[in-house]
Design a protein around this motif. Structure first.
Motif, PDB file in Angstrom:
ATOM      1  N   GLU A 118      -6.939  -0.798  -6.294  1.00  0.00           N
ATOM      2  CA  GLU A 118      -5.910  -0.743  -7.342  1.00  0.00           C
ATOM      3  C   GLU A 118      -5.733  -2.104  -8.008  1.00  0.00           C
ATOM      4  O   GLU A 118      -5.358  -2.187  -9.185  1.00  0.00           O
ATOM      5  CB  GLU A 118      -4.581  -0.254  -6.761  1.00  0.00           C
ATOM      6  CG  GLU A 118      -3.496  -0.097  -7.822  1.00  0.00           C
ATOM      7  CD  GLU A 118      -2.342   0.771  -7.375  1.00  0.00           C
ATOM      8  OE1 GLU A 118      -2.506   1.996  -7.317  1.00  0.00           O
ATOM      9  OE2 GLU A 118      -1.264   0.195  -7.062  1.00  0.00           O
ATOM     10  N   GLN A 119      -6.035  -3.165  -7.283  1.00  0.00           N
ATOM     11  CA  GLN A 119      -5.912  -4.511  -7.834  1.00  0.00           C
ATOM     12  C   GLN A 119      -7.178  -4.945  -8.571  1.00  0.00           C
ATOM     13  O   GLN A 119      -7.252  -6.062  -9.064  1.00  0.00           O
ATOM     14  CB  GLN A 119      -5.593  -5.502  -6.711  1.00  0.00           C
ATOM     15  CG  GLN A 119      -4.226  -5.280  -6.079  1.00  0.00           C
ATOM     16  CD  GLN A 119      -4.035  -6.071  -4.791  1.00  0.00           C
ATOM     17  OE1 GLN A 119      -4.748  -7.039  -4.530  1.00  0.00           O
ATOM     18  NE2 GLN A 119      -3.077  -5.659  -3.977  1.00  0.00           N
ATOM     19  N   GLY A 120      -8.184  -4.050  -8.632  1.00  0.00           N
ATOM     20  CA  GLY A 120      -9.348  -4.347  -9.459  1.00  0.00           C
ATOM     21  C   GLY A 120     -10.687  -4.424  -8.762  1.00  0.00           C
ATOM     22  O   GLY A 120     -11.716  -4.587  -9.432  1.00  0.00           O
ATOM     23  N   GLU A 122     -14.013  -3.280  -7.463  1.00  0.00           N
ATOM     24  CA  GLU A 122     -14.869  -2.136  -7.790  1.00  0.00           C
ATOM     25  C   GLU A 122     -15.825  -1.880  -6.618  1.00  0.00           C
ATOM     26  O   GLU A 122     -16.989  -2.286  -6.636  1.00  0.00           O
ATOM     27  CB  GLU A 122     -15.636  -2.410  -9.090  1.00  0.00           C
ATOM     28  CG  GLU A 122     -14.727  -2.539 -10.309  1.00  0.00           C
ATOM     29  CD  GLU A 122     -15.511  -2.714 -11.592  1.00  0.00           C
ATOM     30  OE1 GLU A 122     -16.273  -1.793 -11.946  1.00  0.00           O
ATOM     31  OE2 GLU A 122     -15.373  -3.774 -12.226  1.00  0.00           O
TER      32      GLU A 122
END
Length: 389
Positions: A118-120, A122
């Protein structure tokens, strides 16, 4: 609710673990890895092995026996891979190492990684190795603590660092709001000394630490009946734990990395099958790889870890159980900790997990006659010795 932070002990412990975490183990190869994933998948035209870095979430121990067995037994090399296993520690975040390009694959618990995604970050769960949770909350039998509701008004221990979410899910579910949260060090000393009423423990580690300690009232080792155990699997707030995570961008854009992922998963699963069928030898392999844990403790750990994997009820080790995934995501969105925060605020993206690569690995192994389900699995009996020796 109040929060007690044992910062001095925690800081000393984390520092020691961070120093230990600098140690790494590598498979033998004629070439040095250039960078994580350099060279693509499998052996190159000149027969060189593809370098692969695996970041663990903790120190070298039986929790990771399958990976060390795959290294020791030559499964990675047979798959064309030169695998380096990098141990973790108190200040290591495996998914950050993966997302930042310092590792090709990482081992981490699902709820922790959902927060990172959710914080980025991948990254993608490509194999759910642990099917069951190994987290417990334990109390002395005479404590009056028999279930989660009994934690009301008690000193409740947790390591924090993302390990606390099953506990909070259980507390939320039981409506327990008045308790003192005590940050545990990475041992059970505070619990055994009576400073914590209910302590966090993994079935494969801290539970053994308690059972290999001497009961001062009897002069003998503590016995399971001396304690009450809260198992989050029974409570219904268990979350998915050890999984193999890969770089989602590379899976989408790099065919060689995708092929390497299948090869890595296949060899890793072979390692876990070996640990299932040869727990004593697997424990010895981990010890020789650098673990400082005692002989009986190491064997206990391998045996208990096997229980979290086998038998597979999802068609084979590494396959995602959709119901367990959905439950973990739901709790990650709804469970609030002592600050009122949740792990995530919205559903994770579709790239958060995939069975595509592990299915390919399992198909190849089944075709080769490998038992990837372990339907007849029976754990062995392990007799703990004082101090785990």
């Amino acid at each position: 609710m109040s929060i007690t932070r044992n910062l001095t002990a925690r800081t000393r412990s984390a520092a020691a673990l961070a120093a230990a975490g600098a140690l790494t183990l590598a498979a033998c190869s004629t070439t040095e890895p250039e960078a994580p994933g350099a060279g693509g998948g499998g052996t190159g035209g000149d027969g060189e092995l593809t370098p692969v870095t695996l970041q663990l979430q903790w120190l070298t121990q039986g929790q990771f026996a399958g990976y060390y067995a795959a290294l020791d037994q030559g499964y990675y090399e047979d798959a064309g891979l030169d695998v380096e296993i990098v141990q973790g520690g108190g200040d290591v975040v495996p998914q950050d190492a993966l997302a930042g390009g310092q590792a090709d694959y990482a081992i981490a618990w699902v709820p922790k990684v959902l927060g990172s995604i959710e914080q980025g970050a991948e990254i993608t769960n490509v194999a759910q190795i642990f099917e069951r949770s190994g987290t417990l909350q334990i109390a002395f039998a005479d404590s009056g603590i028999q279930n989660v509701g009994d934690l009301e008004g008690k000193k409740v221990g947790s390591w924090g660092f993302g390990n606390e979410w099953e506990l909070f899910a259980g507390l939320n579910k039981a409506g327990v709001t008045n308790f003192e949260l005590v940050t545990q060090a990475f041992d059970m000393n505070a619990f055994l000394a009576g400073d914590i009423d209910a302590a966090q423990a993994m079935t494969y580690n801290e539970w053994a630490q308690v059972l290999e300690a001497e009961n001062p009232e009897t002069g003998e080792l503590y016995q399971p009946e001396d304690f009450n155990v809260i198992d989050w699997n029974d409570v219904g707030t268990a979350m998915l734990q050890d999984a193999i995570w890969a770089d989602a961008r590379r899976l989408a854009d790099d065919d060689a990395y995708a092929d390497t992922t299948v090869a890595f998963l296949k060899a890793s699963i072979q390692g876990w099958v070996f640990a299932r069928d040869n727990p004593e030898e697997a424990a010895t392999i981990v010890t020789e790889a650098g673990s400082t844990l005692g002989k009986s403790h190491q064997l206990w750990m391998v045996n208990e870890t096997n229980k979290l994997i086998w038998p597979s009820t999802s068609g084979g080790i590494g396959m995602i159980d959709q119901a367990a995934w959905d439950a973990t995501v739901e709790m990650a969105m709804q469970t609030s900790n002592e600050t009122g925060a949740t792990i995530i605020t919205e559903e994770p993206p579709a790239t958060a997990y995939t069975d595509e690569y592990v299915e390919q690995a399992l198909t190849e192994l089944k075709d080769e006659g490998v038992d990837v389900v372990g339907e007849g699995f029976e754990p062995i009996e392990v007799e703990l010795q004082p101090g785990g020796n």
